[in-house]
Design a protein around this motif. Structure first.
Motif, PDB file in Angstrom:
ATOM      1  N   TRP A  68     -24.414   0.040   3.079  1.00 36.55           N
ATOM      2  CA  TRP A  68     -24.183  -0.585   1.776  1.00 36.55           C
ATOM      3  C   TRP A  68     -22.769  -0.296   1.283  1.00 36.55           C
ATOM      4  CZ3 TRP A  68     -26.775  -4.428  -0.006  1.00 36.55           C
ATOM      5  CH2 TRP A  68     -28.107  -4.576   0.305  1.00 36.55           C
ATOM      6  N   ALA A  69     -22.261   0.889   1.564  1.00 34.31           N
ATOM      7  CA  ALA A  69     -20.899   1.229   1.160  1.00 34.31           C
ATOM      8  C   ALA A  69     -19.885   0.358   1.887  1.00 34.31           C
ATOM      9  CB  ALA A  69     -20.630   2.707   1.424  1.00 34.31           C
ATOM     10  N   ALA A  70     -20.127   0.084   3.157  1.00 29.59           N
ATOM     11  CA  ALA A  70     -19.226  -0.788   3.912  1.00 29.59           C
ATOM     12  C   ALA A  70     -19.231  -2.200   3.332  1.00 29.59           C
ATOM     13  CB  ALA A  70     -19.636  -0.819   5.382  1.00 29.59           C
ATOM     14  N   LEU A  71     -20.401  -2.710   2.983  1.00 29.33           N
ATOM     15  CA  LEU A  71     -20.487  -4.030   2.372  1.00 29.33           C
ATOM     16  C   LEU A  71     -19.794  -4.044   1.015  1.00 29.33           C
ATOM     17  CD1 LEU A  71     -21.554  -6.933   2.396  1.00 29.33           C
ATOM     18  CD2 LEU A  71     -23.644  -6.054   1.339  1.00 29.33           C
ATOM     19  N   ALA A  72     -19.993  -3.010   0.227  1.00 30.12           N
ATOM     20  CA  ALA A  72     -19.333  -2.924  -1.075  1.00 30.12           C
ATOM     21  C   ALA A  72     -17.821  -2.875  -0.910  1.00 30.12           C
ATOM     22  CB  ALA A  72     -19.821  -1.691  -1.837  1.00 30.12           C
ATOM     23  N   GLY A  73     -17.338  -2.143   0.089  1.00 27.74           N
ATOM     24  CA  GLY A  73     -15.901  -2.092   0.347  1.00 27.74           C
ATOM     25  C   GLY A  73     -15.342  -3.453   0.713  1.00 27.74           C
ATOM     26  N   LEU A  74     -16.085  -4.213   1.499  1.00 29.15           N
ATOM     27  CA  LEU A  74     -15.658  -5.558   1.871  1.00 29.15           C
ATOM     28  C   LEU A  74     -15.612  -6.474   0.655  1.00 29.15           C
ATOM     29  CD1 LEU A  74     -14.921  -7.288   4.348  1.00 29.15           C
ATOM     30  CD2 LEU A  74     -17.314  -7.931   4.473  1.00 29.15           C
ATOM     31  N   LEU A  75     -16.619  -6.380  -0.194  1.00 28.28           N
ATOM     32  CA  LEU A  75     -16.632  -7.198  -1.406  1.00 28.28           C
ATOM     33  C   LEU A  75     -15.511  -6.803  -2.366  1.00 28.28           C
ATOM     34  CD1 LEU A  75     -20.487  -7.366  -2.025  1.00 28.28           C
ATOM     35  CD2 LEU A  75     -19.005  -9.202  -1.228  1.00 28.28           C
ATOM     36  N   ILE A  76     -15.243  -5.521  -2.489  1.00 27.27           N
ATOM     37  CA  ILE A  76     -14.147  -5.061  -3.351  1.00 27.27           C
ATOM     38  C   ILE A  76     -12.815  -5.537  -2.802  1.00 27.27           C
ATOM     39  CG2 ILE A  76     -12.910  -2.988  -4.108  1.00 27.27           C
ATOM     40  CD1 ILE A  76     -15.710  -1.687  -4.414  1.00 27.27           C
ATOM     41  N   ALA A  77     -12.650  -5.482  -1.499  1.00 26.54           N
ATOM     42  CA  ALA A  77     -11.403  -5.980  -0.896  1.00 26.54           C
ATOM     43  C   ALA A  77     -11.228  -7.466  -1.167  1.00 26.54           C
ATOM     44  CB  ALA A  77     -11.405  -5.711   0.607  1.00 26.54           C
ATOM     45  N   SER A  78     -12.315  -8.226  -1.113  1.00 26.06           N
ATOM     46  CA  SER A  78     -12.204  -9.670  -1.369  1.00 26.06           C
ATOM     47  C   SER A  78     -11.848  -9.937  -2.826  1.00 26.06           C
ATOM     48  CB  SER A  78     -13.489 -10.381  -0.992  1.00 26.06           C
ATOM     49  OG  SER A  78     -14.507 -10.125  -1.927  1.00 26.06           O
ATOM     50  N   LEU A  79     -12.285  -9.087  -3.717  1.00 21.92           N
ATOM     51  CA  LEU A  79     -11.963  -9.277  -5.133  1.00 21.92           C
ATOM     52  C   LEU A  79     -10.533  -8.870  -5.457  1.00 21.92           C
ATOM     53  CD1 LEU A  79     -15.237  -7.991  -6.827  1.00 21.92           C
ATOM     54  CD2 LEU A  79     -14.435 -10.348  -6.661  1.00 21.92           C
ATOM     55  N   THR A  80     -10.003  -7.893  -4.755  1.00 18.46           N
ATOM     56  CA  THR A  80      -8.657  -7.424  -5.055  1.00 18.46           C
ATOM     57  C   THR A  80      -7.587  -8.137  -4.248  1.00 18.46           C
ATOM     58  OG1 THR A  80      -8.842  -5.632  -3.459  1.00 18.46           O
ATOM     59  CG2 THR A  80      -9.412  -5.128  -5.741  1.00 18.46           C
ATOM     60  N   GLY A  81      -7.991  -8.946  -3.279  1.00 21.35           N
ATOM     61  CA  GLY A  81      -7.035  -9.676  -2.462  1.00 21.35           C
ATOM     62  C   GLY A  81      -6.305 -10.755  -3.250  1.00 21.35           C
ATOM     63  N   THR A  82      -5.085 -11.035  -2.825  1.00 24.44           N
ATOM     64  CA  THR A  82      -4.298 -12.089  -3.459  1.00 24.44           C
ATOM     65  C   THR A  82      -4.489 -13.392  -2.701  1.00 24.44           C
ATOM     66  OG1 THR A  82      -2.384 -11.507  -2.129  1.00 24.44           O
ATOM     67  CG2 THR A  82      -2.547 -10.478  -4.303  1.00 24.44           C
ATOM     68  N   ASP A  83      -4.077 -14.478  -3.306  1.00 22.37           N
ATOM     69  CA  ASP A  83      -4.212 -15.779  -2.665  1.00 22.37           C
ATOM     70  C   ASP A  83      -3.196 -15.969  -1.550  1.00 22.37           C
ATOM     71  OD1 ASP A  83      -6.329 -16.461  -4.211  1.00 22.37           O
ATOM     72  OD2 ASP A  83      -5.149 -17.606  -5.659  1.00 22.37           O
ATOM     73  N   GLU A  84      -2.011 -15.396  -1.697  1.00 23.13           N
ATOM     74  CA  GLU A  84      -1.022 -15.549  -0.649  1.00 23.13           C
ATOM     75  C   GLU A  84      -0.947 -14.284   0.211  1.00 23.13           C
ATOM     76  OE1 GLU A  84       0.817 -14.203  -4.242  1.00 23.13           O
ATOM     77  OE2 GLU A  84       0.161 -16.246  -4.223  1.00 23.13           O
ATOM     78  N   PRO A  85      -0.921 -14.424   1.541  1.00 24.47           N
ATOM     79  CA  PRO A  85      -0.910 -13.245   2.418  1.00 24.47           C
ATOM     80  C   PRO A  85       0.423 -12.507   2.319  1.00 24.47           C
ATOM     81  CG  PRO A  85      -0.745 -15.261   3.711  1.00 24.47           C
ATOM     82  CD  PRO A  85      -0.953 -15.674   2.283  1.00 24.47           C
ATOM     83  N   ASN A  86       0.353 -11.202   2.549  1.00 26.03           N
ATOM     84  CA  ASN A  86       1.580 -10.398   2.573  1.00 26.03           C
ATOM     85  C   ASN A  86       2.336 -10.659   3.849  1.00 26.03           C
ATOM     86  OD1 ASN A  86       0.892  -9.262   0.131  1.00 26.03           O
ATOM     87  ND2 ASN A  86       0.088  -7.377   1.011  1.00 26.03           N
TER      88      ASN A  86
END
Length: 87
Positions: A68-86
């Motif tokens: 569950w922590a891994a899934l939560a980390g993936l969801l948090i990463a998707s929320l904090t990601g920007t629209d344009e790639p670095n």
């Protein structure tokens, strides 16, 4: 543990279906939703969240919390990601 993995698989399947619908509506929409995978800041934030949640969860409920922590980390990463790639 099997129920935990099945629940996580259902959440991931819903996420993939959401991506497919976005891709059908706007070509490239699915790719935009997963662009956070190329954002270092988003991945670092998600990894840190997964690690902290995994440690706390493991101490309180056992190894099932790590998934569950891994899934939560993936969801948090998707929320904090920007629209344009670095680049």
């Amino acid at each position: 543990m099997a129920n935990t993995l099945l629940s996580i698989a259902v959440v991931l399947a819903a996420w993939v279906i959401r991506t497919a619908v976005a891709e059908l509506r706007v070509p490239g929409g699915g790719r935009a939703q997963w662009a956070f995978l190329t954002d270092r800041r988003a991945l670092a934030t998600g990894a840190l969240a997964a690690l902290l949640l995994g440690l706390v969860g493991w101490a309180t409920t056992g190894p099932a919390a790590a998934a569950w922590a891994a899934l939560a980390g993936l969801l948090i990463a998707s929320l904090t990601g920007t629209d344009e790639p670095n680049g």
